[in-house]
Write an enzyme that holds these catalytic residues in place. Structure first.
Site, PDB file in Angstrom:
ATOM      1  N   LYS A 115       0.844  -1.206   0.000  1.00 36.61           N
ATOM      2  CA  LYS A 115       0.000   0.000   0.000  1.00 36.61           C
ATOM      3  C   LYS A 115       0.875   1.250   0.000  1.00 36.61           C
ATOM      4  O   LYS A 115       0.631   2.185  -0.770  1.00 36.61           O
ATOM      5  CB  LYS A 115      -0.902   0.001   1.235  1.00 36.61           C
ATOM      6  N   ASN A 116       1.879   1.265   0.876  1.00 38.66           N
ATOM      7  CA  ASN A 116       2.673   2.483   1.047  1.00 38.66           C
ATOM      8  C   ASN A 116       3.609   2.757  -0.130  1.00 38.66           C
ATOM      9  O   ASN A 116       4.217   3.827  -0.200  1.00 38.66           O
ATOM     10  CB  ASN A 116       3.472   2.428   2.358  1.00 38.66           C
ATOM     11  N   CYS A 160      -5.462   8.292   9.868  1.00 36.74           N
ATOM     12  CA  CYS A 160      -5.479   7.568  11.150  1.00 36.74           C
ATOM     13  C   CYS A 160      -5.310   8.544  12.304  1.00 36.74           C
ATOM     14  O   CYS A 160      -4.547   9.498  12.208  1.00 36.74           O
ATOM     15  CB  CYS A 160      -4.329   6.570  11.207  1.00 36.74           C
ATOM     16  N   ARG A 192       0.448  14.653  13.648  1.00 37.41           N
ATOM     17  CA  ARG A 192       0.887  14.535  12.255  1.00 37.41           C
ATOM     18  C   ARG A 192       0.805  15.861  11.486  1.00 37.41           C
ATOM     19  O   ARG A 192      -0.020  16.023  10.578  1.00 37.41           O
ATOM     20  CB  ARG A 192       0.080  13.459  11.536  1.00 37.41           C
ATOM     21  N   ASP A 195       4.787   0.732  12.061  1.00 32.27           N
ATOM     22  CA  ASP A 195       3.605   0.047  11.512  1.00 32.27           C
ATOM     23  C   ASP A 195       3.517  -1.420  11.945  1.00 32.27           C
ATOM     24  O   ASP A 195       2.522  -2.088  11.628  1.00 32.27           O
ATOM     25  CB  ASP A 195       3.593   0.136   9.979  1.00 32.27           C
ATOM     26  N   ARG A 205      -8.697  -0.610   4.819  1.00 31.94           N
ATOM     27  CA  ARG A 205      -7.860   0.427   4.219  1.00 31.94           C
ATOM     28  C   ARG A 205      -6.494  -0.135   3.844  1.00 31.94           C
ATOM     29  O   ARG A 205      -5.863   0.361   2.904  1.00 31.94           O
ATOM     30  CB  ARG A 205      -7.660   1.591   5.203  1.00 31.94           C
TER      31      ARG A 205
HETATM   32  C1  UD1 Z   1       4.242   6.927   6.405  1.00 31.37           C
HETATM   33  C2  UD1 Z   1       3.443   5.674   6.214  1.00 31.37           C
HETATM   34  C3  UD1 Z   1       2.897   5.181   7.546  1.00 31.37           C
HETATM   35  C4  UD1 Z   1       4.028   5.027   8.557  1.00 31.37           C
HETATM   36  C5  UD1 Z   1       4.869   6.295   8.635  1.00 31.37           C
HETATM   37  C6  UD1 Z   1       6.110   6.119   9.497  1.00 31.37           C
HETATM   38  C7  UD1 Z   1       2.528   5.825   3.975  1.00 31.37           C
HETATM   39  C8  UD1 Z   1       1.321   6.011   3.134  1.00 31.37           C
HETATM   40  N1  UD1 Z   1       2.342   5.938   5.305  1.00 31.37           N
HETATM   41  O1  UD1 Z   1       3.354   7.911   6.944  1.00 31.37           O
HETATM   42  O2  UD1 Z   1       2.259   3.921   7.328  1.00 31.37           O
HETATM   43  O3  UD1 Z   1       3.484   4.767   9.840  1.00 31.37           O
HETATM   44  O4  UD1 Z   1       5.308   6.682   7.319  1.00 31.37           O
HETATM   45  O5  UD1 Z   1       6.881   5.070   9.050  1.00 31.37           O
HETATM   46  O6  UD1 Z   1       3.616   5.593   3.487  1.00 31.37           O
HETATM   47  N2  UD1 Z   1       5.967  14.869  10.773  1.00 31.37           N
HETATM   48  C9  UD1 Z   1       6.105  16.185  11.135  1.00 31.37           C
HETATM   49  N3  UD1 Z   1       5.922  17.133  10.156  1.00 31.37           N
HETATM   50  C10 UD1 Z   1       5.623  16.811   8.872  1.00 31.37           C
HETATM   51  C11 UD1 Z   1       5.501  15.461   8.520  1.00 31.37           C
HETATM   52  C12 UD1 Z   1       5.678  14.502   9.497  1.00 31.37           C
HETATM   53  O7  UD1 Z   1       6.372  16.503  12.290  1.00 31.37           O
HETATM   54  O8  UD1 Z   1       5.471  17.724   8.055  1.00 31.37           O
HETATM   55  C13 UD1 Z   1       6.143  13.832  11.813  1.00 31.37           C
HETATM   56  C14 UD1 Z   1       4.916  12.955  12.032  1.00 31.37           C
HETATM   57  O9  UD1 Z   1       3.978  13.570  12.882  1.00 31.37           O
HETATM   58  C15 UD1 Z   1       5.543  11.721  12.658  1.00 31.37           C
HETATM   59  C16 UD1 Z   1       6.903  11.627  11.946  1.00 31.37           C
HETATM   60  O10 UD1 Z   1       7.149  12.920  11.394  1.00 31.37           O
HETATM   61  O11 UD1 Z   1       5.746  11.923  14.032  1.00 31.37           O
HETATM   62  C17 UD1 Z   1       6.991  10.609  10.851  1.00 31.37           C
HETATM   63  O12 UD1 Z   1       5.885  10.745   9.989  1.00 31.37           O
HETATM   64  P1  UD1 Z   1       5.986  10.449   8.431  1.00 31.37           P
HETATM   65  O13 UD1 Z   1       7.237   9.640   8.172  1.00 31.37           O
HETATM   66  O14 UD1 Z   1       5.801  11.703   7.687  1.00 31.37           O
HETATM   67  O15 UD1 Z   1       4.719   9.506   8.215  1.00 31.37           O
HETATM   68  P2  UD1 Z   1       3.780   9.446   6.936  1.00 31.37           P
HETATM   69  O16 UD1 Z   1       4.550   9.739   5.718  1.00 31.37           O
HETATM   70  O17 UD1 Z   1       2.532  10.199   7.208  1.00 31.37           O
END
Ligand code: UD1
Length: 429
Positions: free
Chosen positions: A22-23, A126, A131, A316, A408
């Site tokens: 999915k990711n 989620c 986030r 995850d 999902r």
């Molecule tokens: C992706 C994955 C999700 C996984 C996560 C971490 C997909 C579709 N989803 O989510 O399954 O759990 O990586 O491995 O690939 N953050 C900030 N500012 C930002 C963006 C992120 O502070 O602008 C923080 C988030 O709140 C979190 C951390 O960075 O604490 C990591 O998040 P991130 O790696 O961005 O997760 P996703 O890309 O949303």
């Protein structure tokens, strides 16, 4: 609404086919916005998130069609989908879509790169922590975009196009790395992304973008270099196997006992979870056609694990590991460092008789000899599957409600687990 009902106690034996990730599929689909030529993706999993993203992309003007099955293919194989963004008809991603899936926010990168503007609702998805999107905003700003937040929307503009730059992420983010990398493919000049996420799905996206004509090197390491090009073309690309699904079923076998071949799984993508599972006493054989997982008789040994960005132990799989540790012979410690609110499964596991105490970001799990089935409620995607795993080893019946979270991210979960002997069924209530 559907419930999943699991009757615990059955051992798992046989073969589970691992789906496309999915990711990986989501960012690859979003990359179709970067070109007016067709992007053909193979092995796309059948998931609610994929269907929703298709709807979002069509809203921007992407045409798609699903290839018919070829002779000899069975119904369990992932689909091949053709995407073509001949013309972008709308650069707005509305709240009604983005609030339902955080990854749909990522369209901001390709829209900005190709159309020089985008208006994308702040995301939902989620409920695991706040986030924020600051890293997306900062990295796109570094590439020369003017970024504003207005009425719940992030508004991005780069009238003269994006310009290559060096940007260091203050924190590792998978999504922000995907987006900055996609945006930089069409920027003028060279971009260097430092402290980039190293997840295999990022390297997979880079491979696809390079096949489309991008010039990216270093994806999969913490420094990614992108030399901008004027335009990208189409290609055909196969989505990676899902490492989270692989780890989830490996933990299900560890929990229930038995011997299962995870067909199509790639051990190289889950080295850290494999090492942890081996510590718990599970037997894992890495083969060319997949991974064989077995636990016969032996008890589950406790482990201490901290979630980290790739190549560390993935957040995850944290909930699934915790489910397994509820029945370990001793006390384990599981520390979550990626999301601040990702322990919502703890109180539900406790309903099954698990003994878990929270100390800040660490869960202290004291193994019990046996869980007992109960009604539980899924709160997010990975948490809900951890409840199913716990139910496999619990005495009696466990009913997991709100399974739309599962749909999902897990393709045909009950069919896959049922196929190896789990007593599991979906009930519409
Ligand atoms: C992706 C994955 C999700 C996984 C996560 C971490 C997909 C579709 N989803 O989510 O399954 O759990 O990586 O491995 O690939 N953050 C900030 N500012 C930002 C963006 C992120 O502070 O602008 C923080 C988030 O709140 C979190 C951390 O960075 O604490 C990591 O998040 P991130 O790696 O961005 O997760 P996703 O890309 O949303």
């Amino acid at each position: 609404m559907d419930n999943i009902v699991v009757e615990g106690g059955a051992r798992l034996n046989g073969v589970i086919a691992i789906s496309g990730a999915k990711n990986a599929a989501l960012p690859l689909m979003i990359a179709s916005l970067l070109t007016d030529e067709p992007l053909i993706l193979e092995n796309v999993p059948h998931l609610a998130d994929v269907e929703l993203l298709i709807r979002i992309l069509t809203n921007h003007g992407v045409d798609y069609h699903v290839e018919g099955k070829r002779h000899g293919q069975n119904g369990t194989e992932g689909r091949t989908i053709h995407f073509r963004a001949g013309q972008i008809v709308d650069t707005i991603a509305p709240y009604e879509f983005v609030s339902r899936m955080r990854a749909s926010f990522w369209v901001i990168g390709p829209l900005l790169a190709r159309m020089h503007k985008a208006r994308v609702s702040l995301p939902g998805g989620c409920s695991i922590g706040t986030r924020p999107v600051d890293l997306f905003i900062d990295s796109l700003e570094a590439l020369g975009a003017k970024m504003n937040v207005d009425g719940g929307y992030v508004v991005a503009e780069a009238p003269g196009g994006l310009k290559g730059a060096t940007y260091r992420f203050p924190k590792v983010s998978v999504g922000a790395t995907h987006v900055a990398m996609m945006a930089a493919t069409l920027a003028e000049g060279r971009t260097e992304l430092e402290n980039a996420a190293r997840e295999p799905e990022i390297a997979d996206l880079a491979r696809c973008l390079n096949a489309m004509g991008a010039r990216i090197s270093g994806a999969g390491t913490s420094t990614i270099t992108i030399d901008g090009v004027a335009a990208l073309g189409g290609t055909r690309h196969r989505v990676l196997p899902d490492r989270i699904e692989t780890g989830t079923y490996a933990m299900a076998v560890a929990m229930a006992g038995g011997d299962v071949m995870l067909e199509g799984a790639e051990a190289g993508l889950i080295e850290s979870p494999i090492a942890v599972l081996r510590q718990t006493g599970v037997e894992i054989e890495e083969r060319n056609d997949g991974i064989r997982v077995a636990r016969n008789g032996a008890g589950i040994r406790p482990v201490d694990v901290t979630t980290e960005p790739y190549p560390g132990f993935p957040t995850d799989l944290q909930a699934q590991l915790m489910a397994l540790m509820t029945c370990a012979e001793g006390t384990s410690h599981i520390t979550e460092t990626i999301f601040e609110n990702r322990f919502m499964h703890v109180q539900e596991l406790a309903r099954l008789g698990a003994r878990i105490n929270l100390d800040g970001q660490t869960a202290i799990v004291e193994g019990v000899p046996r869980l007992k089935g109960a009604p539980v409620m899924a709160t997010d995607l990975r948490a809900s599957v951890s409840l199913v795993i716990a139910g496999l080893a619990a005495e009696g019946e466990t009913t997991v409600s709100r399974v739309y979270h599962l749909d999902r991210g897990f393709e045909r979960l009950e069919a896959k687990l049922g196929g190896v002997g789990a007593k599991i069924r979906r009930v519409t209530v």
